[in-house]
Design a protein around this motif. Structure first.
Motif, PDB file in Angstrom:
ATOM      1  N   MET A  10       0.832  -1.224   0.016  1.00  0.00           N
ATOM      2  CA  MET A  10       0.045   0.042   0.039  1.00  0.00           C
ATOM      3  C   MET A  10       0.819   1.218   0.042  1.00  0.00           C
ATOM      4  SD  MET A  10      -3.226   0.406   2.279  1.00  0.00           S
ATOM      5  CE  MET A  10      -3.136   1.915   3.403  1.00  0.00           C
ATOM      6  N   LEU A  11       2.075   1.383   0.614  1.00  0.00           N
ATOM      7  CA  LEU A  11       2.878   2.195   0.772  1.00  0.00           C
ATOM      8  C   LEU A  11       3.480   2.562  -0.590  1.00  0.00           C
ATOM      9  CD1 LEU A  11       4.273   4.468   2.297  1.00  0.00           C
ATOM     10  CD2 LEU A  11       5.892   2.825   3.155  1.00  0.00           C
ATOM     11  N   GLY A  12       3.735   1.663  -1.364  1.00  0.00           N
ATOM     12  CA  GLY A  12       4.489   1.585  -2.497  1.00  0.00           C
ATOM     13  C   GLY A  12       3.576   2.249  -3.342  1.00  0.00           C
ATOM     14  N   ALA A  13       2.258   1.835  -3.469  1.00  0.00           N
ATOM     15  CA  ALA A  13       1.232   2.342  -4.469  1.00  0.00           C
ATOM     16  C   ALA A  13       1.056   3.908  -4.142  1.00  0.00           C
ATOM     17  CB  ALA A  13      -0.263   1.889  -4.217  1.00  0.00           C
ATOM     18  N   LEU A  14       1.059   4.242  -2.930  1.00  0.00           N
ATOM     19  CA  LEU A  14       0.862   5.777  -2.640  1.00  0.00           C
ATOM     20  C   LEU A  14       2.099   6.401  -3.163  1.00  0.00           C
ATOM     21  CD1 LEU A  14      -0.519   7.816  -1.125  1.00  0.00           C
ATOM     22  CD2 LEU A  14       1.047   7.236   0.792  1.00  0.00           C
ATOM     23  N   CYS A  15       3.311   5.949  -3.057  1.00  0.00           N
ATOM     24  CA  CYS A  15       4.492   6.607  -3.415  1.00  0.00           C
ATOM     25  C   CYS A  15       4.693   6.639  -4.909  1.00  0.00           C
ATOM     26  CB  CYS A  15       5.679   5.923  -3.007  1.00  0.00           C
ATOM     27  SG  CYS A  15       5.894   6.233  -1.386  1.00  0.00           S
ATOM     28  N   ILE A  16       4.007   5.641  -5.732  1.00  0.00           N
ATOM     29  CA  ILE A  16       3.936   5.583  -7.192  1.00  0.00           C
ATOM     30  C   ILE A  16       2.949   6.840  -7.660  1.00  0.00           C
ATOM     31  CG2 ILE A  16       2.976   4.373  -9.345  1.00  0.00           C
ATOM     32  CD1 ILE A  16       4.621   2.088  -8.006  1.00  0.00           C
ATOM     33  N   GLY A  17       1.641   6.803  -6.956  1.00  0.00           N
ATOM     34  CA  GLY A  17       0.631   7.923  -7.534  1.00  0.00           C
ATOM     35  C   GLY A  17       1.272   9.150  -6.970  1.00  0.00           C
ATOM     36  N   LEU A  18       1.979   9.569  -6.048  1.00  0.00           N
ATOM     37  CA  LEU A  18       2.430  10.794  -5.690  1.00  0.00           C
ATOM     38  C   LEU A  18       3.526  11.248  -6.783  1.00  0.00           C
ATOM     39  CD1 LEU A  18       3.092  10.701  -1.858  1.00  0.00           C
ATOM     40  CD2 LEU A  18       1.364  12.172  -3.304  1.00  0.00           C
TER      41      LEU A  18
ATOM     42  N   VAL B  91      11.773   4.921 -12.938  1.00  0.00           N
ATOM     43  CA  VAL B  91      13.074   5.340 -12.235  1.00  0.00           C
ATOM     44  C   VAL B  91      13.029   5.302 -10.790  1.00  0.00           C
ATOM     45  CG1 VAL B  91      14.665   7.516 -11.775  1.00  0.00           C
ATOM     46  CG2 VAL B  91      13.809   7.095 -14.144  1.00  0.00           C
ATOM     47  N   LEU B  92      11.830   5.548 -10.122  1.00  0.00           N
ATOM     48  CA  LEU B  92      11.628   5.305  -8.729  1.00  0.00           C
ATOM     49  C   LEU B  92      11.495   3.874  -8.652  1.00  0.00           C
ATOM     50  CD1 LEU B  92      10.817   6.347  -5.958  1.00  0.00           C
ATOM     51  CD2 LEU B  92       8.578   5.996  -6.650  1.00  0.00           C
ATOM     52  N   LEU B  93      11.016   2.944  -9.416  1.00  0.00           N
ATOM     53  CA  LEU B  93      10.987   1.581  -9.174  1.00  0.00           C
ATOM     54  C   LEU B  93      12.151   0.936  -8.957  1.00  0.00           C
ATOM     55  CD1 LEU B  93       9.167  -1.020  -8.781  1.00  0.00           C
ATOM     56  CD2 LEU B  93       9.031  -1.022 -11.529  1.00  0.00           C
ATOM     57  N   ILE B  94      13.092   1.357 -10.224  1.00  0.00           N
ATOM     58  CA  ILE B  94      14.548   0.626 -10.406  1.00  0.00           C
ATOM     59  C   ILE B  94      15.317   1.339  -9.256  1.00  0.00           C
ATOM     60  CG2 ILE B  94      16.451   1.138 -11.663  1.00  0.00           C
ATOM     61  CD1 ILE B  94      14.758   1.293 -14.269  1.00  0.00           C
TER      62      ILE B  94
ATOM     63  N   PRO C 286      15.677  -3.860  -1.924  1.00  0.00           N
ATOM     64  CA  PRO C 286      15.349  -4.940  -2.523  1.00  0.00           C
ATOM     65  C   PRO C 286      14.282  -5.470  -1.643  1.00  0.00           C
ATOM     66  CG  PRO C 286      17.505  -5.675  -2.024  1.00  0.00           C
ATOM     67  CD  PRO C 286      17.111  -4.342  -1.885  1.00  0.00           C
ATOM     68  N   GLN C 287      14.403  -5.494  -0.407  1.00  0.00           N
ATOM     69  CA  GLN C 287      13.271  -6.037   0.427  1.00  0.00           C
ATOM     70  C   GLN C 287      12.150  -5.192   0.633  1.00  0.00           C
ATOM     71  OE1 GLN C 287      16.471  -4.897   1.239  1.00  0.00           O
ATOM     72  NE2 GLN C 287      16.133  -3.628   3.200  1.00  0.00           N
ATOM     73  N   GLY C 288      12.039  -4.073   0.021  1.00  0.00           N
ATOM     74  CA  GLY C 288      10.924  -3.266   0.135  1.00  0.00           C
ATOM     75  C   GLY C 288      11.108  -2.300   1.104  1.00  0.00           C
ATOM     76  N   PHE C 289      10.170  -1.183   1.166  1.00  0.00           N
ATOM     77  CA  PHE C 289      10.169  -0.194   1.989  1.00  0.00           C
ATOM     78  C   PHE C 289      10.195  -0.625   3.504  1.00  0.00           C
ATOM     79  CE2 PHE C 289       7.963   2.473  -1.290  1.00  0.00           C
ATOM     80  CZ  PHE C 289       9.191   3.048  -1.732  1.00  0.00           C
ATOM     81  N   LEU C 290       9.464  -1.254   3.930  1.00  0.00           N
ATOM     82  CA  LEU C 290       9.422  -1.474   5.352  1.00  0.00           C
ATOM     83  C   LEU C 290       9.766  -3.064   5.718  1.00  0.00           C
ATOM     84  CD1 LEU C 290       5.654  -0.397   5.933  1.00  0.00           C
ATOM     85  CD2 LEU C 290       7.873   0.969   6.367  1.00  0.00           C
TER      86      LEU C 290
END
Length: 53
Positions: free
Chosen positions: A1-9, A31-34, A41-45
């Motif tokens: 959910m945090l990743g989707a929020l960051c992508i939307g922003l 670019v953000l995804l890469i 690589p383990q994710g934000f949290l």
């Protein structure tokens, strides 16, 4: 959910403020995804896993 929020922003802000405007908003998302996959690589949290033998 945090990743989707960051992508939307990133998509909405890059379309207005970044170089290239709305034509390159998906470029900034990728670019953000890469960058996240390179440095977290383990994710934000996520926690780094130890090596199992």
């Amino acid at each position: 959910m945090l990743g989707a929020l960051c992508i939307g922003l990133v998509k909405s802000l890059a379309g207005q403020y970044a170089w290239g405007g709305a034509q390159y908003d998906y470029v900034w998302v990728f670019v953000l995804l890469i960058l996240v996959l390179m440095f977290r690589p383990q994710g934000f949290l996520g926690r780094p896993e130890g090596v199992r033998a």
